[in-house]
Design a protein around this motif. Structure first.
Motif, mmCIF file in Angstrom:
data_model
loop_
_atom_site.group_PDB
_atom_site.id
_atom_site.type_symbol
_atom_site.label_atom_id
_atom_site.label_comp_id
_atom_site.label_asym_id
_atom_site.label_seq_id
_atom_site.Cartn_x
_atom_site.Cartn_y
_atom_site.Cartn_z
ATOM 1 N N HIS A 160 48.117 39.518 43.552
ATOM 2 C CA HIS A 160 46.840 38.506 44.492
ATOM 3 C C HIS A 160 46.384 38.802 46.194
ATOM 4 C CE1 HIS A 160 50.216 35.845 42.136
ATOM 5 N NE2 HIS A 160 51.224 36.171 42.602
ATOM 6 N N PRO A 161 45.229 38.411 46.084
ATOM 7 C CA PRO A 161 44.522 38.899 47.296
ATOM 8 C C PRO A 161 44.984 38.659 48.707
ATOM 9 C CG PRO A 161 43.970 35.879 47.167
ATOM 10 C CD PRO A 161 44.841 37.175 45.333
ATOM 11 N N GLU A 162 45.318 39.214 49.936
ATOM 12 C CA GLU A 162 45.673 39.073 50.996
ATOM 13 C C GLU A 162 44.311 38.084 51.899
ATOM 14 O OE1 GLU A 162 48.533 38.873 53.207
ATOM 15 O OE2 GLU A 162 48.645 39.739 51.275
ATOM 16 N N ALA A 163 45.497 36.948 52.108
ATOM 17 C CA ALA A 163 44.807 35.988 53.202
ATOM 18 C C ALA A 163 44.345 36.702 55.223
ATOM 19 C CB ALA A 163 44.766 34.582 52.994
ATOM 20 N N ARG A 164 43.517 36.836 55.868
ATOM 21 C CA ARG A 164 43.521 36.820 56.965
ATOM 22 C C ARG A 164 42.935 36.156 57.728
ATOM 23 N NH1 ARG A 164 46.253 42.400 56.842
ATOM 24 N NH2 ARG A 164 47.446 42.415 55.885
ATOM 25 N N ILE A 165 43.377 35.428 58.469
ATOM 26 C CA ILE A 165 41.985 35.432 59.756
ATOM 27 C C ILE A 165 42.161 36.012 61.360
ATOM 28 C CG2 ILE A 165 42.075 33.128 61.027
ATOM 29 C CD1 ILE A 165 43.998 31.548 58.900
ATOM 30 N N SER A 166 40.959 36.161 61.607
ATOM 31 C CA SER A 166 40.492 36.142 62.657
ATOM 32 C C SER A 166 39.572 35.613 63.406
ATOM 33 C CB SER A 166 39.773 37.830 62.833
ATOM 34 O OG SER A 166 38.597 37.991 62.338
ATOM 35 N N TYR A 167 39.545 35.545 64.929
ATOM 36 C CA TYR A 167 38.941 34.780 66.000
ATOM 37 C C TYR A 167 37.343 34.964 66.645
ATOM 38 C CZ TYR A 167 43.481 32.205 65.296
ATOM 39 O OH TYR A 167 44.329 31.715 64.793
ATOM 40 N N ASP A 184 41.076 42.075 48.751
ATOM 41 C CA ASP A 184 41.948 41.671 46.792
ATOM 42 C C ASP A 184 42.143 43.650 46.867
ATOM 43 O OD1 ASP A 184 41.821 41.922 43.859
ATOM 44 O OD2 ASP A 184 42.707 39.962 44.407
ATOM 45 N N LEU A 185 42.789 44.175 46.887
ATOM 46 C CA LEU A 185 43.899 45.208 46.129
ATOM 47 C C LEU A 185 42.933 45.920 44.526
ATOM 48 C CD1 LEU A 185 47.544 46.021 46.895
ATOM 49 C CD2 LEU A 185 45.141 46.706 48.435
ATOM 50 N N ASP A 186 42.843 44.415 43.584
ATOM 51 C CA ASP A 186 42.249 45.095 41.981
ATOM 52 C C ASP A 186 41.210 44.316 42.120
ATOM 53 O OD1 ASP A 186 43.946 43.038 41.702
ATOM 54 O OD2 ASP A 186 45.354 43.118 40.848
ATOM 55 N N GLY A 187 40.885 43.669 42.709
ATOM 56 C CA GLY A 187 39.215 42.816 42.758
ATOM 57 C C GLY A 187 38.785 42.376 43.968
ATOM 58 N N THR A 188 38.095 42.094 43.624
ATOM 59 C CA THR A 188 37.228 40.871 45.225
ATOM 60 C C THR A 188 37.511 39.365 45.111
ATOM 61 O OG1 THR A 188 34.925 39.786 43.542
ATOM 62 C CG2 THR A 188 34.863 42.145 44.359
ATOM 63 N N ILE A 189 37.660 39.292 46.249
ATOM 64 C CA ILE A 189 37.541 37.380 46.730
ATOM 65 C C ILE A 189 36.522 36.925 45.926
ATOM 66 C CG2 ILE A 189 37.918 35.808 48.686
ATOM 67 C CD1 ILE A 189 39.679 38.374 49.806
ATOM 68 N N ASP A 197 40.665 35.426 43.972
ATOM 69 C CA ASP A 197 39.961 36.652 43.300
ATOM 70 C C ASP A 197 39.632 36.617 42.152
ATOM 71 O OD1 ASP A 197 41.989 36.370 41.409
ATOM 72 O OD2 ASP A 197 43.006 38.543 42.504
ATOM 73 N N ASP A 198 39.186 36.948 41.669
ATOM 74 C CA ASP A 198 37.416 37.136 40.249
ATOM 75 C C ASP A 198 39.196 36.658 39.266
ATOM 76 O OD1 ASP A 198 38.770 39.431 40.679
ATOM 77 O OD2 ASP A 198 37.627 40.702 40.117
ATOM 78 N N MET A 199 40.423 37.328 39.622
ATOM 79 C CA MET A 199 41.198 36.806 38.603
ATOM 80 C C MET A 199 41.385 35.484 38.710
ATOM 81 S SD MET A 199 40.908 39.265 36.288
ATOM 82 C CE MET A 199 42.041 38.917 35.344
ATOM 83 N N GLY A 200 41.495 34.151 39.136
ATOM 84 C CA GLY A 200 41.848 32.978 39.941
ATOM 85 C C GLY A 200 43.030 32.746 40.598
#
Length: 872
Positions: free
Chosen positions: A647-654, A674-679, A713-716
């Motif tokens: 799963h991709p990892e969502a991060r928020i910054s300000y 995303d460790l094994d793809g792109t967001i 990510d690119d795998m949905g």
């Protein structure tokens, strides 16, 4: 004190004093001579009475001597006295016409009087009372009497009764039937029948001895006499009109027969049959014309009518005779009387039957045979034989006359016997019974014994002992003995086991078993099963587990420590843990093949892992493992697994990192990964409203907001994170005042915060938001001041709009307060002069700020979100 009443008719005569009262003393007595002080009787005798009605009578006195004792004596001419509720203090004589006290302890008494029937006339009551002083003798007492008291009958006009429907019973009487009458009594006043007169006449002579009787005694009834009867009805007051019936003739009584029987009691073909009887006639008539009929096998034999006997020449063995007799007295026939059936025996000697005893045991599989012998003293041949079989004492009719009972009809424990008789054609012998035979338990047996399953048995197969049990008695199998043999050697440790587990066997062993049946009581003969050979077993299917790791492994099945297949990812090697087992402990050959998305990858043959460089999310990898023993038996397993997507990892910054109320905020998702793809997409949700984009800019008013970022990510695959933003109170200027002084515009405002600089903005159109204008760089402050007032020359003769902002931590607070607290407008069209020399872009002043927002590329929808925000 003694109390006594002396019966006084015309004179008083002395009697012995009695404390329990005295009858016949209603006129007083001489034994208690004193009448002073005066004792006056009291009572409630009815002056008139209704016939047959009951009256409550109260008796007492007034005056008299001092004390509590007393007594009374009462006599009434008609009617009936009774004690009623005073049964303890009052007694009545047997005639019911006198009453007195039972004890001297009372001075008042109660009783009942039932008036006589209608027509009784006047009733006389006589009463004497005594007041006693209680001194124990007759001196000093005082008594008093009343004059005879008359009660008059209440009378009504009476209607005489009637008698109707007078009849004789029966209408044809005889001395046998007797004679009586029946009639109906009727009284229109409802009076009951009383004293009705019934008068009988015999041959016109009064017979007073039966007057008032409704039936005649049998002793007075004689055939040929004539009887009459007269009835005069009465209701106890008046007599009605008489009615009469008769004469009626006493008829003839039919005769009868008693003590009727035939002789001899059990005749045979050599006997004469005769009959005997007694003739009886109530009228004393002689027998005349009695009828006698003889019947043979229910057919009347007219030729011997009225014979009192029949000769032996007319009878035969087996005949059934019967005789009837009808008595006659010359006038009438009596009742027909029948004899019992007369069965003619024979003078022939019956045969003798001899039954042999049962000499041996009978099982349920052995027929029961009847052994019967005969003899006949007359040397007659046996013509017929009858047999009755009994099971537990109950006759089995279906077996009648059979000499054999099939074993199929017998059961263990039953008690059988039979009775038989024989005939020589003339006479039957008596029934002779056999001794009893008890059906004993049959030994069970084994019809077949086999080892199942009926196929080749290997070292991995369980097998079972199977046999077919049979018992003639249908007893259930109980405690049969089972023994196992290997190579013909008894293996006692397996005794009683119906199933042999494969763990007990080895390749090349020869197994068999013996079973001895038992029905719970007796054992049968043992039977041995065919033997089987334990053969080589194929190795078991290998177990395969796939997971992430460094290298795979080959293990014996019981050493394999993995329990299930886990999710695998592409950043690590895919390894296989393989477990194998051969029941015969043979050395195995192991072949491994890997396939990717259904295609064989030869370079990975016999490897226990796939390196991470070959893995990508979504791929399907399969592994085939085949194991083969030295004898060529093999087994295999195939297992597949899909490479899971991280799963991709969502991060928020300000930006800025510190949130300042009233200052625009940029929410940044660029640190998501995303460790094994792109967001591929970013979705922001702020208070349930969604905006797409990696970065978004916000200007939020005071409150708390839930910010949600979902990245795909690119795998949905999607991941979501949440942040809470809190906007403190926004500090802005308020109370702005704008004034026009000829050509000058003057602004003043209030400020409650720390000293700061103020930016002044101006526009020719309403200022809706400084956020859009500030971001577009189209609206810049026209002046900056640190004071809370500012002025300028009128730049243009129109309505001008001003907004004043402040700074916090170096950031400009460009918030427009609610109700425009930091915005003001002024009409400068009346200015006397304006400073046309000042640089002023009139085109900028006319651009609506909503268009400026579009120019920035920031969705105007965001403003709607902010205006209808949902506080958290």
């Amino acid at each position: 004190m003694a109390i006594v009443f002396i019966l006084v008719v015309s004179i008083c005569s002395p009697v012995i004093a009695k404390e329990d009262g005295k009858f016949n003393s209603s006129n007083g007595c001489s034994c208690h001579t004193s009448n002073t002080p005066a004792t006056t009787p009291t009572h409630n005798f009815p002056s008139t009475y209704t016939p047959n009605q009951s009256y409550s009578i109260s008796i007492g006195f007034s005056g008299g001597v001092t004390g509590y004792d007393g007594g009374f004596s009462l006599e009434v001419s008609q009617g009936t006295l009774s004690t009623g509720i005073s049964i303890g203090s009052v007694k009545i004589n047997s005639a019911g016409n006198q009453a007195t006290h039972t004890t001297p302890d009372y001075r008042s008494w109660g009783l009942y009087w039932e008036a006589p029937s209608t027509g009784s006339g006047n009733i006389i009551f006589e009463l004497a009372v005594l007041s006693a002083n209680g001194n124990g003798n007759k001196n000093g007492d005082s008594w008093g009497i009343i004059s005879p008291f008359t009660s008059t009958e209440i009378t009504t006009n009476n209607t005489p009764p009637e008698a109707n429907s007078l009849s004789f019973i029966p209408i044809n009487p005889t001395k046998m039937t007797g004679l009586s009458i029946n009639y109906t009594f009727f009284d229109s006043d409802g009076d009951i029948e009383q004293n009705t007169e019934i008068n009988w006449k015999l041959n016109d002579i009064d017979i007073s001895e039966v007057d008032n009787s409704t039936s005649l005694p049998n002793s007075l009834i004689t055939k040929g006499d004539y009887w009459k009867v007269t009835i005069i009805p009465s209701d106890g007051i008046d007599l009605g009109e008489n009615i009469s019936l008769g004469p009626i003739l006493i008829g003839n009584s039919p005769p009868s027969v008693t003590n009727f029987f035939t002789l001899p009691e059990n005749p045979d073909d050599s006997d004469e049959i005769s009959l005997s009887y007694n003739f009886s006639d109530l009228d004393g008539d002689d027998e005349e014309g009695t009828s006698i009929h003889w019947y043979l096998d229910e057919l009347r034999q007219n030729e011997i009518d009225n014979f009192t006997s029949i000769p032996s020449i007319m009878i035969r063995p087996g005949d059934i005779w019967q005789v009837s007799i009808t008595p006659n007295d010359g006038q009438d026939f009596g009742q027909v009387i029948w004899s019992n059936e007369i069965i003619i025996g024979t003078s022939n000697t019956p045969p003798t039957i001899i039954i042999s005893p049962f000499y041996y045991d009978y099982y349920t599989n052995i027929d029961i045979q009847a052994s019967i012998n005969f003899s006949d003293i007359d040397n007659d041949e046996i013509q017929d034989l009858e047999i009755k079989w009994f099971q537990n004492g109950v006759q089995v009719y279906s077996l009648n006359n059979l000499q054999i009972v099939p074993s199929t009809l017998t059961q263990k424990g039953e008690n059988w016997n039979f009775s038989a008789r024989a005939s020589d054609g003339l006479t039957w012998s008596g029934w002779t019974s056999s001794d009893n035979v008890i059906i004993i338990n049959s030994l069970p047996s084994i019809n077949s014994a086999n080892i199942i399953p009926n196929k080749e048995i290997t070292t991995v197969d369980n097998f079972h002992a199977s046999w077919i049990y049979y018992d003639e008695d249908q007893d259930e199998e109980s405690n049969s003995t089972l023994r196992w043999f290997i190579h013909g050697v008894l293996m006692p440790e397996y005794d009683g086991l119906k199933t042999i587990n494969s763990s007990f066997t080895e390749r090349g062993q020869i197994w068999s078993f013996q079973v001895t049946p038992k029905d719970g009581v007796n054992q049968g003969l043992l039977l041995e099963s065919p033997s089987i050979l334990i053969k080589n077993a194929a190795p078991e299917s290998p177990q395969i587990y796939l997971e992430n790791g460094n290298e795979g492994s080959l293990n014996l099945m019981n050493e394999l420590n993995s329990t299930d297949n886990k999710n695998v990812f592409s950043q690590y090697n895919l390894i296989a843990k393989i477990g194998y087992y051969d029941p015969d402990d043979s050395i195995l050959n192991i072949d491994i093949q890997w396939s990717r998305n259904g295609f064989h990858v030869p370079e990975l043959d016999n490897l226990t892992f796939v390196s991470s460089e070959r893995l990508e999310p979504g791929q399907t990898w399969s592994i085939l493992v085949e194991i083969t023993d030295p004898l060529g038996l093999s087994n295999f397993s195939i297992i597949s697994i899909s490479i899971s997507n991280n799963h991709p990892e969502a991060r928020i910054s300000y930006s800025p990192e510190t949130i300042i109320p009233g200052v625009p905020i940029m929410l940044d998702a660029s640190k998501s990964f995303d460790l094994d793809g792109t967001i591929n997409s970013w979705l922001w949700t702020i208070d349930d409203y969604q905006i797409n984009g990696q970065n978004i800019n916000l200007l939020l008013e005071t409150g708390q907001y839930l910010v949600q970022l979902s990245v795909t990510d690119d795998m949905g695959s999607r991941n979501t994170t949440y942040e809470t933003i809190i906007i403190e109170d926004i500090l802005i200027v308020d109370s702005i005042i704008a004034s026009l002084d000829e050509s000058d515009i003057n602004l003043e405002w209030a400020w409650k915060g720390s000293p700061t600089e103020f930016n002044i903005y101006r526009s020719t159109s309403p200022i809706l938001s400084l956020f859009e204008d500030h971001q577009s760089k189209k609206l810049t402050p026209i002046a900056t001041t640190s004071e809370s007032k500012w002025s300028e020359k009128v730049p243009i003769g129109t309505t001008l709009y001003y907004s004043i902002t402040t700074y916090y931590d170096g950031e400009e607070v460009i918030w427009i307060g609610e109700n425009g607290t930091n915005i003001i407008s002024i009409n400068a069209s009346t200015a006397s002069n304006f400073d046309a020399s000042k640089s002023f872009d009139s085109s900028t002043l006319s651009i609506p700020f909503s268009i400026l927002l579009i120019m920035m590329g920031i969705s105007s929808i965001l403003l709607n979100v902010l205006k209808r925000r949902k506080r958290i």
